[in-house]
Design a protein around this motif. Structure first.
Motif, short mmCIF file in Angstrom:
data_model
loop_
_atom_site.label_atom_id
_atom_site.label_comp_id
_atom_site.label_asym_id
_atom_site.label_seq_id
_atom_site.Cartn_x
_atom_site.Cartn_y
_atom_site.Cartn_z
N ASN A 105 4.85 -1.09 4.38
CA ASN A 105 4.70 0.10 4.61
C ASN A 105 3.20 0.47 4.95
N LEU A 106 2.38 0.02 4.05
CA LEU A 106 0.93 0.03 4.10
C LEU A 106 0.49 -0.65 5.69
N ASP A 107 0.81 -1.97 5.57
CA ASP A 107 0.63 -2.64 6.90
C ASP A 107 1.10 -2.00 8.11
N MET A 108 2.07 -1.31 7.85
CA MET A 108 2.52 -0.62 9.25
C MET A 108 1.48 0.41 9.63
N ASP A 122 -9.17 -1.17 2.73
CA ASP A 122 -8.48 0.36 2.88
C ASP A 122 -7.19 0.29 2.18
N ILE A 123 -6.58 -0.94 1.74
CA ILE A 123 -5.40 -0.83 0.79
C ILE A 123 -6.05 -0.54 -0.52
N GLU A 124 -6.91 -1.28 -0.88
CA GLU A 124 -7.85 -0.98 -2.23
C GLU A 124 -8.09 0.50 -2.42
N ARG A 125 -8.60 0.93 -1.17
CA ARG A 125 -9.17 2.20 -1.24
C ARG A 125 -7.91 3.31 -1.62
N ALA A 126 -7.13 2.99 -0.68
CA ALA A 126 -5.60 3.91 -1.05
C ALA A 126 -5.05 3.62 -2.62
N PHE A 127 -5.24 2.70 -3.05
CA PHE A 127 -4.79 2.55 -4.57
C PHE A 127 -5.81 3.43 -5.45
N GLY A 128 -6.97 3.69 -4.89
CA GLY A 128 -7.98 4.73 -5.70
C GLY A 128 -7.33 6.00 -5.72
N TYR A 129 -6.71 6.37 -4.75
CA TYR A 129 -6.12 7.55 -4.73
C TYR A 129 -4.78 7.62 -5.26
N ARG A 136 3.61 -0.52 -7.51
CA ARG A 136 4.85 -0.80 -6.87
C ARG A 136 4.95 -1.26 -5.52
N LEU A 137 4.04 -2.42 -5.52
CA LEU A 137 3.26 -2.79 -4.26
C LEU A 137 4.51 -3.70 -3.47
N LYS A 138 5.52 -4.32 -4.36
CA LYS A 138 6.50 -5.39 -3.75
C LYS A 138 7.88 -4.36 -3.93
N GLN A 139 7.84 -3.28 -4.55
CA GLN A 139 9.23 -2.49 -4.44
C GLN A 139 9.43 -2.13 -3.07
N LYS A 140 10.82 -1.85 -2.87
CA LYS A 140 11.38 -1.46 -1.58
C LYS A 140 10.63 0.21 -1.71
N ALA A 141 10.48 0.50 -0.29
CA ALA A 141 10.13 2.09 -0.36
C ALA A 141 11.24 3.08 -0.80
N ARG A 156 -0.20 5.45 3.83
CA ARG A 156 0.09 4.84 5.33
C ARG A 156 -0.74 5.40 6.33
N ALA A 157 -0.49 6.71 6.31
CA ALA A 157 -1.36 7.36 7.32
C ALA A 157 -2.93 6.96 7.24
N LEU A 158 -3.33 7.03 6.15
CA LEU A 158 -4.71 6.60 5.78
C LEU A 158 -5.26 5.24 6.61
N MET A 159 -4.19 4.52 6.45
CA MET A 159 -4.55 2.90 6.86
C MET A 159 -5.00 2.93 8.28
N ALA A 160 -4.68 4.11 9.14
CA ALA A 160 -5.23 4.10 10.42
C ALA A 160 -6.73 4.71 10.59
N ARG A 161 -7.38 4.87 9.33
CA ARG A 161 -8.57 5.43 9.24
C ARG A 161 -8.81 6.77 10.21
N PRO A 162 -7.99 7.67 9.76
CA PRO A 162 -7.91 8.85 10.63
C PRO A 162 -9.35 9.70 10.32
N ARG A 163 -9.76 10.59 11.40
CA ARG A 163 -10.82 11.66 10.95
C ARG A 163 -10.08 13.03 10.92
N LEU A 164 -8.70 13.10 11.41
CA LEU A 164 -8.02 14.31 11.21
C LEU A 164 -6.70 13.79 10.58
N LEU A 165 -6.20 14.47 9.58
CA LEU A 165 -5.02 14.14 9.15
C LEU A 165 -3.96 15.33 9.11
#
Length: 243
Positions: A105-108, A122-129, A136-141, A156-165
């Protein structure tokens, strides 16, 4: 605080109309959002809140009006081009890819990016939040709890590096404890520089989290103002805060 309608303008909707077939969903919606702010969109069911977000994301076409992001028109872009421009949407309803793992999901969310090292960072950064997602990394969403799925959607949305969420009903269906946890994370994201347009039916929570707010009724903006001022407005308190 400076007026959020004029300082460091990030997003502007001017006279936006949208329809589903013959059903008019938005009628001349105009709003402005400053960079670095949290702005709330409030209103009852069917008021046009989600349609507003979907129109910004180009999931729903405009019938008239303009949308500008960082001064540039985006109302003719395709939805993937809006993401590339710097806007990511977190949909309501826990719309994770249920049969994919958390990592998939994060890769998507990083679809279209070619900087593999940046994606890993950015995945590691997401884990910080959201530390629970690392567990749960290998668990089905689809097997995650409701709160965990909401966290995954935001990550998942943060993975696109948005300036507006664009956040659509992040508290929907969650316990008060989880709502507080989600909004604590939203506050951290904002403190780290992310601008957020928040659709939320829990008006008290939304007004507490935002600096400015717009109220929609039947696809039209009927009231706007600083969030603290709206919290003290008698008509808002009676209609949306239950007091």
């Amino acid at each position: 605080m400076s007026d959020l309608r004029t300082s460091g303008l990030l997003l502007e909707l001017d006279g936006v109309c949208a329809a589903y077939g013959r059903i008019q969903a938005l009628s001349g919606v105009s709003l402005k959002m400053a960079a670095g702010s949290i702005v709330a969109l409030l209103g009852g069911n069917g008021a046009g809140k989600t349609t507003t977000l979907n129109t910004i994301s180009r999931l729903v076409p405009l019938t008239s009006g303009t949308i500008r992001f960082e001064g540039q028109p985006i109302d003719r872009l395709a939805s993937h081009q809006v993401v590339k421009a710097g806007i990511s949407q977190v949909p309501e309803g826990r719309e994770v890819f249920r049969d994919m793992s958390v990592r998939e999901n994060l890769d998507m969310g990083a679809y279209g990016r070619s900087d593999a090292s940046g994606v890993r960072a950015d995945i590691e950064r997401a884990f910080g939040y959201f530390p629970v997602l690392k567990e749960r990394l290998k668990q089905k969403a689809g097997t995650l709890s409701g709160g965990e799925q909401q966290m995954l959607l935001i990550a998942r949305a943060l993975m696109a590096r948005p300036r507006l969420l664009l956040l659509d009903e992040p508290s929907l269906g969650l316990s008060p404890v989880l709502v507080q946890k989600i909004f604590d994370i939203i506050a951290r994201l904002h403190a780290d520089g992310l601008s957020i347009l928040l659709v939320e039916q829990n008006a008290a929570v939304a007004l507490a989290a935002s600096q400015y707010a717009y109220i929609l009724e039947n696809g039209e903006i009927v009231l706007e103002g600083a969030s603290e001022a709206l919290r003290q407005d008698d008509s808002v308190r009676r209609t949306y805060l239950g007091s």
